[in-house]
Design an enzyme around this catalytic site. Sequence first.
Site, short mmCIF file in Angstrom:
data_model
loop_
_atom_site.label_atom_id
_atom_site.label_comp_id
_atom_site.label_asym_id
_atom_site.label_seq_id
_atom_site.Cartn_x
_atom_site.Cartn_y
_atom_site.Cartn_z
N HIS A 1 5.27 1.53 -1.59
CA HIS A 1 5.52 0.10 -1.72
C HIS A 1 4.45 -0.54 -2.58
CE1 HIS A 1 5.63 -4.15 0.20
NE2 HIS A 1 6.40 -4.09 -0.87
N GLU B 1 1.28 0.59 -0.44
CA GLU B 1 1.46 1.10 0.92
C GLU B 1 2.23 2.42 0.82
OE1 GLU B 1 1.65 -2.81 3.77
OE2 GLU B 1 3.47 -2.32 2.64
#
Length: 247
Positions: free
Chosen positions: A142, A154
């Site tokens: 992410h 992430e």
Amino acid sequence: MAQRIEKVGVLGAGLMGHGIAQVAAQSGYAVVLREVDEATLAKGIGKIEKQLARAVEKEKMSQQQGDEVRARIEGTVHYRELRDCDLVIEAITESLELKLEMWREVDEIVKPEAVFATNTSSLAVIDQAAVTGRPSQFVGLHYFNPAQVMKLVEVVRCVTSSDEAFETALEFARSEEKLAIPTKDKAGFIVNRLLVPYMLDAIRAHEEGVGSAQEIDAAMKAGAGHPMGPLTLADFVGLDTLGSICD
């Protein structure tokens, strides 16, 4: 042990995809950037070229370096061009239905040892992993907008992710000089789990007349040390995207 990544496929050249492709190319990877049609692809590549020109103008890279980065990016409207990628990252519309349809097709084309990653900001990673024939090689990566600037990625481990695939994703993000934070496949991961309720509360505060949009934003910037207020941030994220995350 992490797999060796040399060629990266990026699905989608829109808001996030073109930035993810540019970052990978700047980190030395060969990139295949796929879009649904030539016009959308040209628009995404045009954004990359504009960003590279700006970097050269600001002397953050030489003209030669900019040309080399651009040369590493191959645009296509065909899934078949992704077949020999070592890592494929999707950054298409935040619709589970569209993502599942795409992964079913891509899974049959890309070499079986490749790692798949979703850039979803809110959807469960496991739901996408489950429709492929390689759920153990499926993770979340992410990135944050704009991917060329924001340091955080992430790295999401879902219940099926193997240690090797997860380490591959971590090492890939680190190779791009990103801050790779491992997290679990829970709603919103880390940032959006905390950030989205905050933005929604700011919207409710405005609705209730606690303060004007400008006052709420100014208060949070001065009182909490935030670089931008929650309502400006909501607009920056995009209210359509925020709505999808909320749903």
